[in-house]
Design a protein around this motif. Structure first.
Motif, PDB file in Angstrom:
ATOM      1  N   SER A  75       0.385   4.014   5.715  1.00  0.00           N
ATOM      2  CA  SER A  75       0.195   3.798   4.279  1.00  0.00           C
ATOM      3  C   SER A  75       1.332   4.347   3.421  1.00  0.00           C
ATOM      4  O   SER A  75       1.461   3.981   2.247  1.00  0.00           O
ATOM      5  CB  SER A  75      -1.124   4.428   3.823  1.00  0.00           C
ATOM      6  OG  SER A  75      -1.121   5.824   4.093  1.00  0.00           O
ATOM      7  N   VAL A  76       2.166   5.219   3.998  1.00  0.00           N
ATOM      8  CA  VAL A  76       3.249   5.829   3.202  1.00  0.00           C
ATOM      9  C   VAL A  76       4.636   5.500   3.744  1.00  0.00           C
ATOM     10  O   VAL A  76       5.644   5.877   3.126  1.00  0.00           O
ATOM     11  CB  VAL A  76       3.079   7.357   3.090  1.00  0.00           C
ATOM     12  CG1 VAL A  76       1.700   7.706   2.542  1.00  0.00           C
ATOM     13  CG2 VAL A  76       3.322   8.048   4.427  1.00  0.00           C
ATOM     14  N   GLN A 120       3.121   8.462 -13.506  1.00  0.00           N
ATOM     15  CA  GLN A 120       2.693   7.070 -13.636  1.00  0.00           C
ATOM     16  C   GLN A 120       2.973   6.304 -12.341  1.00  0.00           C
ATOM     17  O   GLN A 120       3.872   6.668 -11.569  1.00  0.00           O
ATOM     18  CB  GLN A 120       3.427   6.402 -14.780  1.00  0.00           C
ATOM     19  CG  GLN A 120       2.974   6.867 -16.165  1.00  0.00           C
ATOM     20  CD  GLN A 120       3.574   6.041 -17.273  1.00  0.00           C
ATOM     21  OE1 GLN A 120       4.692   5.543 -17.162  1.00  0.00           O
ATOM     22  NE2 GLN A 120       2.839   5.896 -18.370  1.00  0.00           N
ATOM     23  N   ALA A 121       2.239   5.254 -12.145  1.00  0.00           N
ATOM     24  CA  ALA A 121       2.462   4.404 -10.985  1.00  0.00           C
ATOM     25  C   ALA A 121       3.909   3.926 -10.950  1.00  0.00           C
ATOM     26  O   ALA A 121       4.477   3.570 -11.987  1.00  0.00           O
ATOM     27  CB  ALA A 121       1.510   3.213 -11.019  1.00  0.00           C
ATOM     28  N   GLY A 122       4.496   3.976  -9.750  1.00  0.00           N
ATOM     29  CA  GLY A 122       5.896   3.621  -9.595  1.00  0.00           C
ATOM     30  C   GLY A 122       6.834   4.801  -9.681  1.00  0.00           C
ATOM     31  O   GLY A 122       8.022   4.684  -9.355  1.00  0.00           O
ATOM     32  N   ASN A 132       7.997   8.461  -3.367  1.00  0.00           N
ATOM     33  CA  ASN A 132       8.514   7.439  -4.286  1.00  0.00           C
ATOM     34  C   ASN A 132       7.535   6.277  -4.373  1.00  0.00           C
ATOM     35  O   ASN A 132       6.652   6.123  -3.533  1.00  0.00           O
ATOM     36  CB  ASN A 132       9.876   6.933  -3.806  1.00  0.00           C
ATOM     37  CG  ASN A 132      10.926   8.021  -3.774  1.00  0.00           C
ATOM     38  OD1 ASN A 132      10.914   8.956  -4.573  1.00  0.00           O
ATOM     39  ND2 ASN A 132      11.858   7.908  -2.835  1.00  0.00           N
ATOM     40  N   SER A 133       7.722   5.444  -5.379  1.00  0.00           N
ATOM     41  CA  SER A 133       6.873   4.259  -5.569  1.00  0.00           C
ATOM     42  C   SER A 133       5.402   4.628  -5.472  1.00  0.00           C
ATOM     43  O   SER A 133       4.624   3.973  -4.771  1.00  0.00           O
ATOM     44  CB  SER A 133       7.225   3.184  -4.528  1.00  0.00           C
ATOM     45  OG  SER A 133       8.578   2.817  -4.618  1.00  0.00           O
ATOM     46  N   LEU A 134       5.025   5.661  -6.165  1.00  0.00           N
ATOM     47  CA  LEU A 134       3.651   6.154  -6.077  1.00  0.00           C
ATOM     48  C   LEU A 134       2.653   5.150  -6.632  1.00  0.00           C
ATOM     49  O   LEU A 134       2.943   4.417  -7.589  1.00  0.00           O
ATOM     50  CB  LEU A 134       3.531   7.490  -6.811  1.00  0.00           C
ATOM     51  CG  LEU A 134       4.087   8.676  -6.029  1.00  0.00           C
ATOM     52  CD1 LEU A 134       4.367   9.852  -6.943  1.00  0.00           C
ATOM     53  CD2 LEU A 134       3.120   9.080  -4.931  1.00  0.00           C
ATOM     54  N   LYS A 135       1.478   5.132  -6.009  1.00  0.00           N
ATOM     55  CA  LYS A 135       0.405   4.224  -6.386  1.00  0.00           C
ATOM     56  C   LYS A 135      -0.825   5.053  -6.785  1.00  0.00           C
ATOM     57  O   LYS A 135      -0.976   6.185  -6.325  1.00  0.00           O
ATOM     58  CB  LYS A 135       0.040   3.333  -5.198  1.00  0.00           C
ATOM     59  CG  LYS A 135       1.199   2.560  -4.605  1.00  0.00           C
ATOM     60  CD  LYS A 135       0.752   1.815  -3.354  1.00  0.00           C
ATOM     61  CE  LYS A 135       1.912   1.053  -2.731  1.00  0.00           C
ATOM     62  NZ  LYS A 135       1.503   0.337  -1.489  1.00  0.00           N
ATOM     63  N   PRO A 136      -1.713   4.483  -7.585  1.00  0.00           N
ATOM     64  CA  PRO A 136      -2.939   5.214  -7.929  1.00  0.00           C
ATOM     65  C   PRO A 136      -3.716   5.683  -6.695  1.00  0.00           C
ATOM     66  O   PRO A 136      -4.327   6.759  -6.719  1.00  0.00           O
ATOM     67  CB  PRO A 136      -3.727   4.195  -8.745  1.00  0.00           C
ATOM     68  CG  PRO A 136      -2.672   3.348  -9.380  1.00  0.00           C
ATOM     69  CD  PRO A 136      -1.593   3.240  -8.346  1.00  0.00           C
ATOM     70  N   GLU A 137      -3.683   4.924  -5.625  1.00  0.00           N
ATOM     71  CA  GLU A 137      -4.402   5.315  -4.417  1.00  0.00           C
ATOM     72  C   GLU A 137      -3.767   6.493  -3.689  1.00  0.00           C
ATOM     73  O   GLU A 137      -4.332   7.003  -2.709  1.00  0.00           O
ATOM     74  CB  GLU A 137      -4.546   4.123  -3.457  1.00  0.00           C
ATOM     75  CG  GLU A 137      -3.259   3.386  -3.153  1.00  0.00           C
ATOM     76  CD  GLU A 137      -3.084   2.159  -4.014  1.00  0.00           C
ATOM     77  OE1 GLU A 137      -3.332   2.227  -5.242  1.00  0.00           O
ATOM     78  OE2 GLU A 137      -2.654   1.115  -3.464  1.00  0.00           O
TER      79      GLU A 137
END
Length: 129
Positions: free
Chosen positions: A65-66, A13-15, A86-91
C-alpha cells in the motif's frame, strides 16, 4: 533499557509529504531491524516498512500500500531511522509506531509486529482530503 522516540507527525493535505523520525537510545544497534507500523481507529496495527540497521547493507521491505510513495532510510551513526512519506492519502491517516527487533533473526527485516521487541509511543499522522 532501550527507548524509541518518534517525531515528525502532523496534519497535511492529501498529496503532501511528511518525514517521520525514530531515534533509538539505550544501546548501540548492531545487526538489528527497525520498522514502522500504523494503526487507524478501529483497525489492526499494520506493517508499513522496515530496514536493517547496524549492518553494512540496509535491506528494506515495504507494504504494498505504500510502495513507491514511502521511503525508509537509516543513519547508523545516530541510531535513527526515517520514514519519508510522499503523495499522502486520507487513508494513510493513523498513529505511526516505530519498532525495534534488537537482534536480526531473519535474512530480511520482519513484517510481523510480534517479531519486534521494543515500541515507541507513536506519532499521529492526519491527511485531510
Amino acid at each position: 533499557q532501550v527507548q524509541l522516540v518518534e517525531s515528525g507527525g502532523g496534519l497535511v493535505q492529501a498529496g503532501g509529504s511528511l518525514r517521520l523520525s525514530c531515534a533509538a537510545s539505550g544501546r548501540t544497534l548492531r545487526n538489528a531491524a527497525m520498522g514502522w507500523f500504523r494503526q487507524a481507529p478501529g483497525k489492526e496495527r499494520e506493517f508499513v516498512a522496515a530496514i536493517k540497521v547496524g549492518t553494512t547493507v540496509g535491506t528494506t521491505v515495504y507494504a504494498d500500500s505504500v510502495k513507491g510513495r514511502f521511503t525508509i532510510s537509516r543513519d547508523n551513526a545516530k541510531n535513527t531511522v526515517y520514514l519519508q512519506m510522499n503523495s499522502l492519502k486520507p487513508e494513510d491517516t493513523a498513529v505511526y509506531y516505530c519498532a525495534l527487533q534488537s537482534t536480526l533473526r531473519f535474512g530480511i527485516p520482519p513484517q510481523r509486529r510480534y517479531d519486534y521487541d521494543y515500541w515507541g509511543q507513536g506519532t499521529q499522522v492526519t491527511v485531510s482530503s
